[in-house]
Scaffold this active site. Structure first.
Site, short mmCIF file in Angstrom:
data_model
loop_
_atom_site.label_atom_id
_atom_site.label_comp_id
_atom_site.label_asym_id
_atom_site.label_seq_id
_atom_site.Cartn_x
_atom_site.Cartn_y
_atom_site.Cartn_z
N ALA A 128 0.86 -1.19 0.00
CA ALA A 128 0.00 0.00 0.00
C ALA A 128 0.89 1.24 0.00
CB ALA A 128 -0.87 -0.01 1.25
N GLY A 130 0.73 -5.11 1.06
CA GLY A 130 -0.40 -5.23 0.13
C GLY A 130 0.02 -5.87 -1.18
N GLU A 154 -0.17 -9.45 -0.56
CA GLU A 154 -1.60 -9.80 -0.39
C GLU A 154 -2.29 -9.87 -1.75
OE1 GLU A 154 -2.07 -6.63 2.69
OE2 GLU A 154 -3.25 -8.19 3.67
N GLU A 161 3.70 -5.05 7.53
CA GLU A 161 2.79 -4.05 8.08
C GLU A 161 3.02 -3.82 9.57
OE1 GLU A 161 2.03 -6.34 5.88
OE2 GLU A 161 0.50 -5.67 4.48
C1 LIG Z 1 -10.72 3.98 11.26
C2 LIG Z 1 -10.19 4.01 9.88
C3 LIG Z 1 -9.70 2.67 9.52
C4 LIG Z 1 -9.20 2.67 8.14
C5 LIG Z 1 -8.77 1.30 7.83
C6 LIG Z 1 -8.23 1.27 6.47
C7 LIG Z 1 -8.12 -0.13 6.06
C8 LIG Z 1 -7.30 -0.16 4.85
C9 LIG Z 1 -7.20 -1.54 4.38
C10 LIG Z 1 -6.07 -1.60 3.46
C11 LIG Z 1 -5.13 -2.56 3.96
C12 LIG Z 1 -3.85 -2.39 3.32
C13 LIG Z 1 -2.93 -3.36 3.93
C14 LIG Z 1 -1.61 -3.16 3.35
C15 LIG Z 1 -0.74 -2.39 3.98
C16 LIG Z 1 0.58 -2.19 3.40
O1 LIG Z 1 0.93 -2.68 2.36
S1 LIG Z 1 1.59 -1.20 4.27
C17 LIG Z 1 3.06 -1.14 3.27
C18 LIG Z 1 3.83 -2.39 3.35
N1 LIG Z 1 5.07 -2.23 2.64
C19 LIG Z 1 6.18 -1.91 3.23
O2 LIG Z 1 6.26 -1.77 4.43
C20 LIG Z 1 7.38 -1.70 2.36
C21 LIG Z 1 8.06 -0.42 2.71
N2 LIG Z 1 9.18 -0.17 1.86
C22 LIG Z 1 10.38 -0.76 2.05
O3 LIG Z 1 10.60 -1.55 2.94
C23 LIG Z 1 11.48 -0.34 1.12
O4 LIG Z 1 11.19 0.93 0.65
C24 LIG Z 1 11.64 -1.31 -0.06
C25 LIG Z 1 10.34 -1.54 -0.74
C26 LIG Z 1 12.23 -2.65 0.45
C27 LIG Z 1 12.62 -0.70 -1.08
O5 LIG Z 1 13.83 -0.38 -0.45
P1 LIG Z 1 14.93 0.52 -1.22
O6 LIG Z 1 15.13 0.00 -2.56
O7 LIG Z 1 16.10 0.59 -0.29
O8 LIG Z 1 14.30 1.94 -1.40
P2 LIG Z 1 13.80 2.99 -0.32
O9 LIG Z 1 14.78 4.10 -0.25
O10 LIG Z 1 13.44 2.33 0.94
O11 LIG Z 1 12.45 3.50 -0.99
C28 LIG Z 1 12.46 4.25 -2.19
C29 LIG Z 1 11.36 5.28 -2.10
O12 LIG Z 1 10.11 4.63 -2.11
C30 LIG Z 1 9.34 5.03 -0.99
N3 LIG Z 1 8.51 3.90 -0.58
C31 LIG Z 1 8.91 2.66 -0.38
N4 LIG Z 1 7.87 1.88 -0.07
C32 LIG Z 1 6.78 2.67 -0.09
C33 LIG Z 1 5.39 2.45 0.15
N5 LIG Z 1 4.91 1.24 0.44
N6 LIG Z 1 4.57 3.50 0.06
C34 LIG Z 1 5.03 4.73 -0.26
N7 LIG Z 1 6.33 5.00 -0.50
C35 LIG Z 1 7.18 3.98 -0.41
C36 LIG Z 1 10.36 5.43 0.05
O13 LIG Z 1 9.81 6.29 0.99
C37 LIG Z 1 11.41 6.09 -0.81
O14 LIG Z 1 10.93 7.38 -1.10
P3 LIG Z 1 11.92 8.61 -1.20
O15 LIG Z 1 12.67 8.67 0.09
O16 LIG Z 1 11.03 9.78 -1.41
O17 LIG Z 1 12.81 8.32 -2.35
#
Ligand SMILES: CCCCCCCCCCCCC/C=C/C(=O)SCCNC(=O)CCNC(=O)[C@H](O)C(C)(C)COP(=O)(O)OP(=O)(O)OC[C@H]1O[C@@H](n2cnc3c(N)ncnc32)[C@H](O)[C@@H]1OP(=O)(O)O
Length: 718
Positions: free
Chosen positions: A61, A100, A103, A123
């Protein structure tokens, strides 16, 4: 967005397109909905492959969207629509399938991954749970024990491990997309019922309750107050005991409690802080994106005590050829024994057969003449370090970077001892240096931008969270630690016991309270620093005011009594013997404190947990504001990353500066003023000007502080 293309062989290819990690933003989700609809409606489509652009399936997500109101098609029905398709859908997992993203893949009928792709449900590390059906589908596919492990830790696994766990159907060292496209053609017409995970029973062992209860105990111990891991176990209990639809409802219910919690906000802030600190800036205007760095492949470490040994291992793990120098014969021979074993162990822990780099040992400084970078890790003594830097300046190639692993000494003074002040910088590692993630990169007044860029880059290669900080006594981390430990000592003078202070801090979430920590690192470390600063030692009056401020000689007196902590088997606690690890209360300490208070006419009072916590934390936080005010850290994220990665600050509380924002800046200010009135002789309690200005500016959110600090500095108001 997501693109749709119909390929030869009647395969529809849906490509997620949202660089850099193809996060499932509202636009991407909308794109997938449309593409799935086209796949359903177009009779030419016989099967579907989902992949991500640029060899990265999906990073999950879009975390940035969590901060605002959610819009766009929700993920759960989207994944159900994919699972319900009567044309086979194959996920081609290259690069990563996280959160996500995984998922989404679990909603597909088949999964084909590259061996090195990273898969996981992280997550929990963001204060959430996999609420797009992940807690319900994964245990149906991989079994409850594996799902408990993966979901409560959030750990990433390789495609190869995912195959072993049954999470993917096939792996390849070639193109997962090519294989998936071929495979998709070959399975047209096959029945899909057994491929829809939501329709399958959960794969559970017979003793479900036992397993879940054991896991819950472990998770609660590890979580140190974090809510998400506990909620994850709750969702998995639902998967194991309820039909899918009810389990999914429970998953959502638990997600609702987490989603807007302070912990989720703190953990998501910590995620972005870790990335913000890599984008360093210097007061000169030099920045991460306008400065070139050099690639280092040979390095030397001077001094093979605990820190030097760990640094050598960390460098070798990053692929460096390392010269390890120790002039004391005994220490050198110990290092020759210990370091290769440490290296092998750590390489194994990281899934490597051997370390990518090599370490050679020697006893002469002449052997470092050809390396590109030297890290000095000798005893924390300025005279010794100055002598060494003079020698290094003469021995090393003119462009060799000279770095000091000092934990607080003046980098400018060291630089001035060399003929190359621009190439001198501090590299403050944390013990054990091959494991701890934090690296403070201390920029001296004359450190060149290229030197800073090179060392920041090297830190990254070593897997560290490198934070660029200014050169002031104690730098950022230890400078803030000083008022915190001071406050803890004052609390003992006033009536608290070490166990009581530690309990309050551990309940807040620190792995160890200040006194247990001090026993672990050795009370003599601070003693030596205080002696060097003229605060204690022969000839210093044994008063409770020194150098114009309140001073507690308690830790000095502990050292004088030979109680140096774990290493002597006695400190603020007692241990089974020298090197013992299990801390037990020591009646000696009670007697010692009673006698001390009597000597100084101090009446012991009962001190509430709230006061202990506020005085320890707010004095530390106040110093953090002073550091920002002095420009020694570029922003609050830098301080918070330092505390989370180097000082055990509970990640689910974001960091000290984030915590101040959560408590409310006005309240922190009010409390500091209150304690300052009670203890006017304690300088660290005097609220910083920056804190006052932030409160006056209406307590803006933490993301705005950097801008305000910059503005105020330009107008010379800080
Ligand atoms: C009462 C209200 C209730 C509301 C309820 C709502 C219900 C909603 C239901 C929906 C359910 C959704 C469930 C799912 C949830 C998720 O998926 S949460 C996200 C899970 N994913 C992660 O945790 C991955 C996070 N990212 C990383 O671990 C790393 O970035 C990577 C993917 C392993 C890549 O690493 P690397 O190559 O070293 O690059 P980075 O420097 O880390 O990242 C590059 C840029 O990308 C941005 N980024 C990375 N991941 C995300 C992301 N998931 N979303 C947005 N942005 C992301 C990161 O910030 C970097 O950005 P910049 O610094 O600007 O370059």
């Amino acid at each position: 967005m997501a693109t749709f293309s119909l390929l030869p062989g009647s395969v529809a290819l849906i490509t997620l397109t949202n660089p850099p990690v193809n996060a499932l933003s509202a636009a991407v989700r909308a794109g997938i909905v449309q593409a799935v609809q086209r796949s359903v409606e177009d009779p030419k489509v016989k099967s579907v492959v989902i992949c991500g652009q640029n060899g990265r399936f999906c990073g999950g997500a879009d975390i940035r969207e969590f901060a605002g109101p959610m819009s766009g098609p929700p993920l759960v029905p989207l994944i159900h629509a994919i699972e319900a398709l009567d044309k086979p859908v194959v996920a081609a997992i290259e690069g990563l399938a996280l959160g996500g993203g995984l998922e989404l893949a679990l909603g597909c009928h088949y999964r084909i991954a590259h061996t090195t792709a990273l898969l996981g449900l992280p997550e929990v590390t963001l204060g959430l749970l996999p609420a797009a059906g992940g807690t319900q589908r994964l245990p149906r596919l991989a079994g409850l024990p594996a799902a408990l492990d993966l979901i409560t830790t959030g750990r990433h696994i390789s495609g190869t491990e995912a195959l072993e766990l049954g999470i993917v159907d096939q792996v390849t060292d070639g193109s997962a997309l090519d294989i998936a496209l071929e495979f998709a053609k070959s399975i047209v017409g096959r029945p899909l019922n057994t491929r829809r995970l939501s329709t399958l029973p959960c794969r559970c062992p017979t003793d479900i309750d036992n397993l879940l209860d054991r896991f819950m105990v472990q998770v609660r111990q590890r979580a140190r107050g974090a809510l998400a891991p506990v909620a994850c176990v709750g969702a998995l209990r639902a998967a194991a005991t309820l039909p899918y639809a009810q389990g999914l409802r429970k998953e959502r219910e638990l997600m609702d409690t987490l989603f807007n919690s302070g912990q989720a906000r703190a953990l998501q802030y910590a995620f972005f802080s870790q990335r913000v600190v890599g984008k360093w800036t210097l007061p000169s205007g030099a920045r991460w994106d306008n400065t070139t760095s050099r690639t280092i492949s040979t390095a030397a470490v001077i001094g093979l005590g605990t820190m030097g040994r760990g640094i050598a291992v960390a460098l070798a793990l990053a692929g460096m050829s390392v010269v390890a120098v120790e002039t004391q014969e005994k220490q050198l021979s110990e290092a020759r024994q210990m370091v290769p074993a440490m290296l092998q162990r750590e390489a194994g822990r990281r899934g490597l057969d051997t370390a990518p780099g090599v370490i050679s040992f020697c006893s002469s400084l002449q052997d470092v003449s050809e390396v590109e970078l030297v890290i000095e890790a000798v005893f924390e003594d300025m005279a010794l370090k100055l002598q060494l830097f003079r020698q290094l300046s003469a021995v090393c190639k003119p462009d060799t970077l000279l770095c000091s692993n000092t934990s607080g000494l003046d980098i400018d003074q060291l630089a001035a001892a060399t003929q190359r002040p621009g190439l001198v910088v501090g590299m403050h590692f944390f013990a054990p240096a091959h494991i701890m993630k934090l690296l403070e990169v201390v920029c001296g007044t004359r450190s060149s931008p290229e030197t800073v860029a090179t060392v920041m880059q090297l830190g990254k290669r070593m897997g560290k969270v490198s934070v660029a900080v200014g050169n002031c006594p104690g730098f950022v981390g230890n400078r803030m630690l000083k008022p915190y430990t001071e406050q803890a000592n004052f609390l003992l003078e006033e009536g608290a016991m070490p166990e009581q202070v530690d309990k309050v801090l551990e309940e807040f979430g620190f792995p160890m309270g200040v006194f247990r920590m001090s026993d672990l690192s050795g009370l003599d470390v601070g003693w030596r620093i205080r002696k060097a600063a003229g605060l204690t030692g022969p000839g210093v009056e044994p008063t409770r005011t020194r150098q114009g401020r309140r001073y507690s000689p308690l830790p000095d007196q502990m050292c004088e009594a030979g109680r140096l902590g774990q290493k002597t088997g006695r400190g603020w606690y007692q241990y089974d013997g020298p090197g013992g690890r299990v801390a037990r209360s020591d009646p000696w300490v009670q007697t010692f404190l009673d006698a001390y208070r009597a000597r100084h006419n101090l009446a012991a009072r009962v001190i509430a947990a709230e006061e202990i916590l506020e005085r320890c934390l707010y004095s530390l936080i106040n110093e953090g504001f002073k550091i920002l005010q002095d420009g020694m850290a570029a922003g609050p994220e830098d301080i918070d990353a330092i505390y989370v990665f180097g000082y055990g600050w509970p990640r689910h509380r974001g960091g000290p500066m984030f915590h101040a924002g959560q408590v409310g800046l006005a309240r922190v200010l009010e409390k500091l003023e209150h304690y300052q009135q009670l203890h006017p002789d304690v300088a660290p309690m005097k609220p910083s000007m920056l804190l006052r200005r932030l409160v006056a500016a209406g307590s803006p959110p933490i993301q705005k502080w950097r801008e305000l600090i910059h503005r105020e500095r330009v107008h010379s108001q800080l």
